[in-house]
Write a protein that holds these residues in place. Structure first.
Motif, mmCIF file in Angstrom:
data_model
loop_
_atom_site.group_PDB
_atom_site.id
_atom_site.type_symbol
_atom_site.label_atom_id
_atom_site.label_comp_id
_atom_site.label_asym_id
_atom_site.label_seq_id
_atom_site.Cartn_x
_atom_site.Cartn_y
_atom_site.Cartn_z
ATOM 1 N N PHE A 102 0.838 -1.200 0.000
ATOM 2 C CA PHE A 102 0.000 0.000 0.000
ATOM 3 C C PHE A 102 0.875 1.254 0.000
ATOM 4 O O PHE A 102 0.586 2.223 -0.713
ATOM 5 N N ALA A 103 1.951 1.226 0.799
ATOM 6 C CA ALA A 103 2.857 2.384 0.833
ATOM 7 C C ALA A 103 3.510 2.608 -0.525
ATOM 8 O O ALA A 103 3.624 3.748 -1.000
ATOM 9 N N LEU A 104 3.939 1.529 -1.189
ATOM 10 C CA LEU A 104 4.534 1.659 -2.520
ATOM 11 C C LEU A 104 3.502 2.158 -3.538
ATOM 12 O O LEU A 104 3.850 2.922 -4.444
ATOM 13 N N GLU A 160 3.304 0.389 -14.103
ATOM 14 C CA GLU A 160 2.908 1.412 -13.137
ATOM 15 C C GLU A 160 1.472 1.192 -12.666
ATOM 16 O O GLU A 160 1.159 1.386 -11.486
ATOM 17 N N LEU A 161 0.611 0.775 -13.580
ATOM 18 C CA LEU A 161 -0.774 0.484 -13.201
ATOM 19 C C LEU A 161 -0.842 -0.684 -12.227
ATOM 20 O O LEU A 161 -1.640 -0.658 -11.274
ATOM 21 N N ALA A 162 -0.020 -1.708 -12.445
ATOM 22 C CA ALA A 162 -0.013 -2.867 -11.549
ATOM 23 C C ALA A 162 0.381 -2.467 -10.129
ATOM 24 O O ALA A 162 -0.144 -3.007 -9.149
ATOM 25 N N ALA A 163 1.288 -1.498 -10.011
ATOM 26 C CA ALA A 163 1.715 -1.044 -8.685
ATOM 27 C C ALA A 163 0.618 -0.274 -7.959
ATOM 28 O O ALA A 163 0.666 -0.132 -6.735
ATOM 29 N N LEU A 164 -0.383 0.223 -8.705
ATOM 30 C CA LEU A 164 -1.469 0.992 -8.094
ATOM 31 C C LEU A 164 -2.612 0.110 -7.606
ATOM 32 O O LEU A 164 -3.558 0.615 -6.987
ATOM 33 N N THR A 165 -2.550 -1.192 -7.851
ATOM 34 C CA THR A 165 -3.650 -2.098 -7.489
ATOM 35 C C THR A 165 -4.016 -2.056 -6.003
ATOM 36 O O THR A 165 -5.203 -2.072 -5.668
ATOM 37 N N PRO A 166 -3.064 -1.984 -5.058
ATOM 38 C CA PRO A 166 -3.443 -1.961 -3.638
ATOM 39 C C PRO A 166 -4.261 -0.746 -3.213
ATOM 40 O O PRO A 166 -4.796 -0.738 -2.094
ATOM 41 N N LEU A 167 -4.380 0.275 -4.041
ATOM 42 C CA LEU A 167 -5.145 1.454 -3.642
ATOM 43 C C LEU A 167 -6.633 1.162 -3.496
ATOM 44 O O LEU A 167 -7.346 1.876 -2.813
ATOM 45 N N GLY A 168 -7.129 0.128 -4.134
ATOM 46 C CA GLY A 168 -8.521 -0.249 -3.996
ATOM 47 C C GLY A 168 -9.445 0.529 -4.911
ATOM 48 O O GLY A 168 -9.024 1.401 -5.673
ATOM 49 N N ASN A 169 -10.741 0.194 -4.818
ATOM 50 C CA ASN A 169 -11.791 0.843 -5.604
ATOM 51 C C ASN A 169 -11.517 0.747 -7.106
ATOM 52 O O ASN A 169 -11.932 1.620 -7.873
ATOM 53 N N ASN A 170 -10.814 -0.327 -7.507
ATOM 54 C CA ASN A 170 -10.502 -0.554 -8.934
ATOM 55 C C ASN A 170 -9.808 0.652 -9.562
ATOM 56 O O ASN A 170 -10.048 0.976 -10.738
ATOM 57 N N CYS A 171 -8.951 1.296 -8.793
ATOM 58 C CA CYS A 171 -8.282 2.510 -9.260
ATOM 59 C C CYS A 171 -7.453 2.237 -10.516
ATOM 60 O O CYS A 171 -7.553 2.962 -11.506
ATOM 61 N N VAL A 233 -9.662 8.653 -4.870
ATOM 62 C CA VAL A 233 -9.029 7.494 -4.233
ATOM 63 C C VAL A 233 -7.585 7.814 -3.855
ATOM 64 O O VAL A 233 -7.124 7.482 -2.748
ATOM 65 N N ILE A 234 -6.860 8.466 -4.745
ATOM 66 C CA ILE A 234 -5.462 8.819 -4.469
ATOM 67 C C ILE A 234 -5.389 9.781 -3.280
ATOM 68 O O ILE A 234 -4.525 9.639 -2.403
ATOM 69 N N ARG A 235 -6.297 10.737 -3.227
ATOM 70 C CA ARG A 235 -6.297 11.701 -2.116
ATOM 71 C C ARG A 235 -6.549 10.992 -0.792
ATOM 72 O O ARG A 235 -5.834 11.220 0.192
#
Length: 243
Positions: A102-104, A160-171, A233-235
């Protein structure tokens, strides 16, 4: 001019680092203490209910079968304890890995945020160029301006998109959908037909077909809405990571 840091400032920063370290240590000890009490309580319950009668019967007697039974129970309890410990360690490691991912993801989102904002601004501009706000006679030059706006987009790679997967909400999926829709939007803009104004008008300037232009603007507006969801979601993820 070189600024010399005072001893008080160095002491304050050192104290702050110590506070953070103690906070992290305290958090780890909290979970360790919690699971330790649970495992210890279970072990105590098994000992009291299973070994209590046996120990009273053993007092003053030398029964080989009873000693063998006690040995079996000790081995069983040891196996149960080892299993509980393994489950706890696996659960603890999973939580640590999830927090690290999540931090990454938050760091990666901060790295991609300016590109996402650029896409948002560009799509809003396309809505203005081709949508109802452009009027009922849309200049043919607006097509070229919209295509130039799309060409300026700096996409986000799959890694880069794969690294964003833990953000949730299908970001990550929403960003991928936006980038795919932008490709379709470009094709729609290229296919917008032109119309010739009636001959009774003083200036007969060729314009874009309103229906085709409005349809392209609608596609762009849908992607604008998606990007706003991603930005929210990012915010929230950035705020949660600072707690």
């Amino acid at each position: 001019m070189r600024l010399v840091q005072s001893g008080g400032e160095r002491k304050s920063r050192s104290t702050e680092r110590v506070k953070i370290s103690f906070w992290q240590f305290g958090t780890a000890m909290h979970w360790t203490h919690k699971w330790g009490l649970m495992v210890g309580g279970l072990m105590f319950y098994i000992l009291v209910n299973q070994f209590g009668p046996m120990l009273f019967a053993l007092h003053g007697a030398e029964d080989t079968a009873l000693l063998s039974a006690i040995g079996t129970w000790v081995g069983s309890i040891g196996s149960v304890g080892a299993l509980i410990g393994a489950i706890w360690i696996a659960s603890w490691q999973t939580r640590i890995q999830q927090r690290e991912k999540f931090a990454l993801a938050v760091i990666q989102a901060a790295h991609c945020q300016h590109r996402i904002q650029a896409m948002l601004k560009g799509l809003e501009e396309i809505v203005r160029l081709l949508g109802p706000s452009a009027g009922t006679s849309i200049p043919i030059n607006n097509r070229m301006l919209a295509l130039e706006t799309i060409a300026a987009f700096d996409g986000i790679a799959n890694e880069e998109l794969a690294a964003l997967t833990p953000l949730g909400n299908n970001c990550a999926l929403k960003i991928a959908a936006v980038q795919s829709a932008i490709g379709n939007l470009k094709r729609h803009i290229l296919l917008i037909s032109t119309v010739q104004p009636p001959s009774n008008q003083y200036l007969r300037l060729v314009a874009l077909d309103v229906d085709g232009a409005y349809f392209a603007a609608q596609i762009a507006q849908t992607q604008v809405d998606r990007i706003w969801e991603v930005m929210d979601v990012i915010r929230r993820s950035t705020t949660d990571s600072q707690l």
